[in-house]
Scaffold this active site. Structure first.
Site, PDB file in Angstrom:
ATOM      1  N   ARG A  19      18.060  -5.060 -34.596  1.00  0.00           N
ATOM      2  CA  ARG A  19      17.012  -5.538 -34.324  1.00  0.00           C
ATOM      3  C   ARG A  19      16.053  -5.397 -35.306  1.00  0.00           C
ATOM      4  O   ARG A  19      14.815  -5.086 -35.013  1.00  0.00           O
ATOM      5  CB  ARG A  19      16.566  -4.622 -32.830  1.00  0.00           C
ATOM      6  CG  ARG A  19      17.165  -4.837 -31.697  1.00  0.00           C
ATOM      7  CD  ARG A  19      16.526  -6.033 -30.870  1.00  0.00           C
ATOM      8  NE  ARG A  19      16.753  -6.171 -29.563  1.00  0.00           N
ATOM      9  CZ  ARG A  19      16.110  -5.410 -28.694  1.00  0.00           C
ATOM     10  NH1 ARG A  19      15.099  -5.027 -28.605  1.00  0.00           N
ATOM     11  NH2 ARG A  19      16.774  -5.329 -27.133  1.00  0.00           N
ATOM     12  N   ARG A  23       9.553  -6.945 -31.817  1.00  0.00           N
ATOM     13  CA  ARG A  23       8.292  -6.758 -31.623  1.00  0.00           C
ATOM     14  C   ARG A  23       7.569  -5.826 -32.386  1.00  0.00           C
ATOM     15  O   ARG A  23       6.139  -5.520 -32.427  1.00  0.00           O
ATOM     16  CB  ARG A  23       8.096  -6.305 -30.148  1.00  0.00           C
ATOM     17  CG  ARG A  23       8.236  -7.286 -29.170  1.00  0.00           C
ATOM     18  CD  ARG A  23       8.360  -6.709 -27.924  1.00  0.00           C
ATOM     19  NE  ARG A  23       9.447  -5.842 -27.672  1.00  0.00           N
ATOM     20  CZ  ARG A  23       9.923  -5.456 -26.630  1.00  0.00           C
ATOM     21  NH1 ARG A  23       9.592  -6.060 -25.262  1.00  0.00           N
ATOM     22  NH2 ARG A  23      10.967  -4.713 -26.611  1.00  0.00           N
ATOM     23  N   ARG A  32       6.061 -15.268 -30.781  1.00  0.00           N
ATOM     24  CA  ARG A  32       6.620 -14.903 -29.551  1.00  0.00           C
ATOM     25  C   ARG A  32       5.527 -15.542 -28.247  1.00  0.00           C
ATOM     26  O   ARG A  32       5.856 -15.936 -27.492  1.00  0.00           O
ATOM     27  CB  ARG A  32       6.738 -13.404 -29.353  1.00  0.00           C
ATOM     28  CG  ARG A  32       7.292 -12.923 -27.936  1.00  0.00           C
ATOM     29  CD  ARG A  32       8.635 -13.027 -27.430  1.00  0.00           C
ATOM     30  NE  ARG A  32       8.859 -12.272 -26.257  1.00  0.00           N
ATOM     31  CZ  ARG A  32       8.617 -12.654 -25.186  1.00  0.00           C
ATOM     32  NH1 ARG A  32       7.539 -13.664 -24.843  1.00  0.00           N
ATOM     33  NH2 ARG A  32       8.494 -12.048 -24.184  1.00  0.00           N
ATOM     34  N   ASP A  69      19.866 -13.249 -28.103  1.00  0.00           N
ATOM     35  CA  ASP A  69      20.295 -12.030 -27.121  1.00  0.00           C
ATOM     36  C   ASP A  69      21.628 -12.043 -26.753  1.00  0.00           C
ATOM     37  O   ASP A  69      22.259 -12.995 -26.665  1.00  0.00           O
ATOM     38  CB  ASP A  69      19.252 -12.120 -26.131  1.00  0.00           C
ATOM     39  CG  ASP A  69      19.213 -10.743 -25.462  1.00  0.00           C
ATOM     40  OD1 ASP A  69      18.672  -9.890 -26.171  1.00  0.00           O
ATOM     41  OD2 ASP A  69      19.691 -10.708 -24.392  1.00  0.00           O
ATOM     42  N   TYR A 145      25.520  -5.717 -17.106  1.00  0.00           N
ATOM     43  CA  TYR A 145      24.274  -6.458 -16.850  1.00  0.00           C
ATOM     44  C   TYR A 145      24.385  -7.416 -16.096  1.00  0.00           C
ATOM     45  O   TYR A 145      23.418  -7.629 -14.743  1.00  0.00           O
ATOM     46  CB  TYR A 145      23.281  -7.242 -18.250  1.00  0.00           C
ATOM     47  CG  TYR A 145      23.045  -6.215 -19.290  1.00  0.00           C
ATOM     48  CD1 TYR A 145      21.571  -5.499 -18.720  1.00  0.00           C
ATOM     49  CD2 TYR A 145      23.690  -5.816 -20.278  1.00  0.00           C
ATOM     50  CE1 TYR A 145      20.948  -5.012 -19.589  1.00  0.00           C
ATOM     51  CE2 TYR A 145      23.052  -4.847 -21.048  1.00  0.00           C
ATOM     52  CZ  TYR A 145      21.851  -4.393 -20.890  1.00  0.00           C
ATOM     53  OH  TYR A 145      21.020  -3.380 -21.631  1.00  0.00           O
TER      54      TYR A 145
HETATM   55  C1  LIG Z   1      21.890  -4.607 -24.623  1.00  0.00           C
HETATM   56  C2  LIG Z   1      21.424  -5.759 -25.493  1.00  0.00           C
HETATM   57  C3  LIG Z   1      20.508  -6.750 -25.270  1.00  0.00           C
HETATM   58  N1  LIG Z   1      20.447  -7.497 -26.371  1.00  0.00           N
HETATM   59  C4  LIG Z   1      21.088  -6.922 -27.396  1.00  0.00           C
HETATM   60  C5  LIG Z   1      21.754  -5.832 -27.054  1.00  0.00           C
HETATM   61  C6  LIG Z   1      22.711  -5.095 -27.693  1.00  0.00           C
HETATM   62  C7  LIG Z   1      22.343  -4.097 -28.811  1.00  0.00           C
HETATM   63  C8  LIG Z   1      21.588  -2.981 -27.843  1.00  0.00           C
HETATM   64  O1  LIG Z   1      22.084  -2.012 -27.270  1.00  0.00           O
HETATM   65  O2  LIG Z   1      20.269  -2.827 -27.916  1.00  0.00           O
HETATM   66  C9  LIG Z   1      21.226  -7.393 -28.756  1.00  0.00           C
HETATM   67  C10 LIG Z   1      20.152  -8.136 -29.327  1.00  0.00           C
HETATM   68  N2  LIG Z   1      18.892  -8.386 -28.825  1.00  0.00           N
HETATM   69  C11 LIG Z   1      18.271  -9.083 -29.720  1.00  0.00           C
HETATM   70  C12 LIG Z   1      18.760  -9.266 -31.088  1.00  0.00           C
HETATM   71  C13 LIG Z   1      18.571 -10.169 -32.137  1.00  0.00           C
HETATM   72  C14 LIG Z   1      18.867 -10.005 -33.759  1.00  0.00           C
HETATM   73  C15 LIG Z   1      18.558  -8.607 -34.156  1.00  0.00           C
HETATM   74  O3  LIG Z   1      17.238  -8.602 -34.812  1.00  0.00           O
HETATM   75  O4  LIG Z   1      19.383  -7.476 -34.108  1.00  0.00           O
HETATM   76  C16 LIG Z   1      20.310  -8.793 -30.708  1.00  0.00           C
HETATM   77  C17 LIG Z   1      21.366  -8.536 -31.712  1.00  0.00           C
HETATM   78  C18 LIG Z   1      16.915  -9.547 -29.602  1.00  0.00           C
HETATM   79  C19 LIG Z   1      15.735  -9.154 -28.429  1.00  0.00           C
HETATM   80  N3  LIG Z   1      16.294  -9.063 -26.966  1.00  0.00           N
HETATM   81  C20 LIG Z   1      15.093  -8.401 -26.475  1.00  0.00           C
HETATM   82  C21 LIG Z   1      14.063  -8.406 -27.533  1.00  0.00           C
HETATM   83  C22 LIG Z   1      12.704  -8.305 -26.821  1.00  0.00           C
HETATM   84  C23 LIG Z   1      12.180  -9.450 -26.173  1.00  0.00           C
HETATM   85  C24 LIG Z   1      10.521  -9.825 -26.242  1.00  0.00           C
HETATM   86  O5  LIG Z   1      10.253 -10.240 -27.344  1.00  0.00           O
HETATM   87  O6  LIG Z   1       9.984  -9.440 -25.295  1.00  0.00           O
HETATM   88  C25 LIG Z   1      14.420  -8.603 -28.707  1.00  0.00           C
HETATM   89  C26 LIG Z   1      13.617  -8.985 -29.794  1.00  0.00           C
HETATM   90  C27 LIG Z   1      15.066  -8.416 -25.017  1.00  0.00           C
HETATM   91  C28 LIG Z   1      16.359  -7.693 -24.475  1.00  0.00           C
HETATM   92  N4  LIG Z   1      17.476  -7.822 -24.538  1.00  0.00           N
HETATM   93  C29 LIG Z   1      18.117  -6.948 -24.138  1.00  0.00           C
HETATM   94  C30 LIG Z   1      17.613  -6.008 -23.491  1.00  0.00           C
HETATM   95  C31 LIG Z   1      17.897  -4.800 -22.771  1.00  0.00           C
HETATM   96  C32 LIG Z   1      16.217  -6.155 -23.733  1.00  0.00           C
HETATM   97  C33 LIG Z   1      15.079  -5.771 -23.389  1.00  0.00           C
HETATM   98  C34 LIG Z   1      14.552  -4.576 -24.261  1.00  0.00           C
HETATM   99  C35 LIG Z   1      13.525  -4.750 -24.960  1.00  0.00           C
HETATM  100  O7  LIG Z   1      12.449  -5.496 -24.347  1.00  0.00           O
HETATM  101  O8  LIG Z   1      13.277  -4.282 -26.172  1.00  0.00           O
HETATM  102  C36 LIG Z   1      19.863  -7.012 -24.021  1.00  0.00           C
END
Ligand SMILES: Cc1c2[nH]c(c1CCC(=O)O)Cc1[nH]c(c(CCC(=O)O)c1C)Cc1[nH]c(c(CCC(=O)O)c1C)Cc1[nH]c(c(C)c1CCC(=O)O)C2
Length: 341
Positions: A19, A23, A32, A69, A145
């Site tokens: 990540r 944000r 975004r 994602d 999920y």
């Molecule tokens: C479980 C999981 C998800 N997504 C991901 C996982 C596995 C890793 C982990 O356990 O965290 C993986 C992921 N999600 C994202 C990336 C991008 C690459 C990186 O920079 O690592 C990667 C590799 C961007 C993202 N994925 C998400 C965001 C935030 C979205 C936004 O801008 O509102 C980003 C940058 C959204 C997301 N996506 C997911 C959730 C639970 C959420 C909401 C939580 C949150 O809002 O932080 C599912």
């Protein structure tokens, strides 16, 4: 990073952060807002390339991870998905075999075409020495999920299906094995030099189901991807696996393993095969806290893994409230190593 994945111990280990885009960066929040929804960001190559590059410009990580994602996979299978502000992802849950008929592979690669385009563009947009990482969620975590319809505390629905109707649940996992292997191959063909399988909820299963729903599907995906791309290293991240990390690395076939925050670096250094590349595992909250504690925790991890193939990373993703300066401090310390900060 590719040298570390090939089993070389580097005097200065390569680093990237799960990540690393997101944000906590003001330039991410700005883009975004312009993109509209999070999925619009993921499916628009102009935006996705830009967001991937943002942390590299600030911190010069050794690897760029595709911005997307893990939940685009169920979305591309036709499961409705939305990211609600402050609530995280929401899907229309699938709870039994009959409901599997709502899914379809027909538009899978068509829906994911912008992801492949993003990777193709990134191959020339990132510096030559920077490794391009593709990724997917592992079947167990994606199923969590899909069945719960979002995040969950207990994962009771998905576990009850897996425990109560293993043959039926296997049909969902089999579908995910097939499309995930295909998806990773397409990412490699578009330019990804390594791929990571995120199994964020691996740690909620006892050992028997862990073997069946975490290790076994991962082993099958690794075999399918290796059959087409034998030289592309695959990183597994079975978050929360605890003692089962040993079985996971012995039996899944992954080339490298990501360690979560709870794994003791000294335990890992002693108990995981010395030639296995490991990645991790600074607590993301330590990065958010910063200061002397961050510097000391970082040194401790670097020392524990000094003489083996190692990639510095967090034990989970960067959290939103992380001050960007703390990431700059960390990058500076890592670049100086083995000289102390
Ligand atoms: C479980 C999981 C998800 N997504 C991901 C996982 C596995 C890793 C982990 O356990 O965290 C993986 C992921 N999600 C994202 C990336 C991008 C690459 C990186 O920079 O690592 C990667 C590799 C961007 C993202 N994925 C998400 C965001 C935030 C979205 C936004 O801008 O509102 C980003 C940058 C959204 C997301 N996506 C997911 C959730 C639970 C959420 C909401 C939580 C949150 O809002 O932080 C599912």
């Amino acid at each position: 990073m590719l040298a570390a994945l090939a089993g070389e111990a580097r005097a200065r280990p390569p680093f990237w952060l799960m990540r690393q885009a997101g944000r906590y960066l003001p330039e991410y929040r700005e883009l975004r807002a312009k993109a509209g929804s999070f999925l619009d960001l993921c499916y628009n190559p102009d935006f996705a390339v830009e967001v991937t590059l943002q942390p590299l410009r600030r911190y010069g990580m050794d690897a760029a991870i595709l911005f997307s994602d893990i939940l685009v996979v169920p979305h591309a299978l036709g499961q409705p998905l939305a990211y609600l502000e402050g609530e995280g992802p929401k899907l229309d849950p699938i709870r039994n075999v009959a409901e599997l008929s709502r899914l379809s592979k027909d538009r899978f690669h068509q829906t994911l075409a912008p992801v492949y385009e993003t990777l193709r563009r990134l191959t020339t947009a990132i510096p030559d020495q920077t490794t391009l990482i593709g990724f997917a969620g592992a079947p167990w975590t994606i199923a969590c999920y899909m069945v719960e319809g979002g995040g969950s505390k207990e994962y009771a629905h998905v576990k009850r299906w897996a425990y109560g109707d293993p043959e039926g649940f296997a049909r969902l996992i089999d579908l995910l094995v097939e499309v995930t292997a295909d998806y990773l191959c397409a990412q490699i063909e578009a330019g990804a030099e390594t791929v990571q399988l995120f199994d964020s909820w691996a740690g909620v299963l006892p050992i028997g189901p862990f073997r069946r729903w975490v290790i076994e599907p991962t082993r099958r995906i690794v075999a399918l991807v290796k059959a087409r791309h034998p030289n592309t290293p695959i990183i597994g991240f079975p978050r929360g696996a605890g003692h089962a990390y040993e079985d996971y690395v012995a039996d899944s076939g992954v080339d490298a393993v990501g360690l979560d925050t709870t794994v003791s670096p000294l335990w890992a250094a002693r108990n995981l095969q010395t030639r296995l590349p490991v990645q991790g595992n600074l607590d993301p909250i330590m990065l958010a806290a910063g200061g002397k504690a961050l510097a000391a925790a970082t040194d401790e991890i670097l020392e524990a893994f000094a003489n083996r193939p190692f990639i510095f990373n967090l034990g989970h993703g960067v959290i939103q409230t992380t001050p960007p300066e703390h990431v700059a401090d960390l990058a500076r310390q890592l670049r100086r190593w083995p000289e102390r900060g």
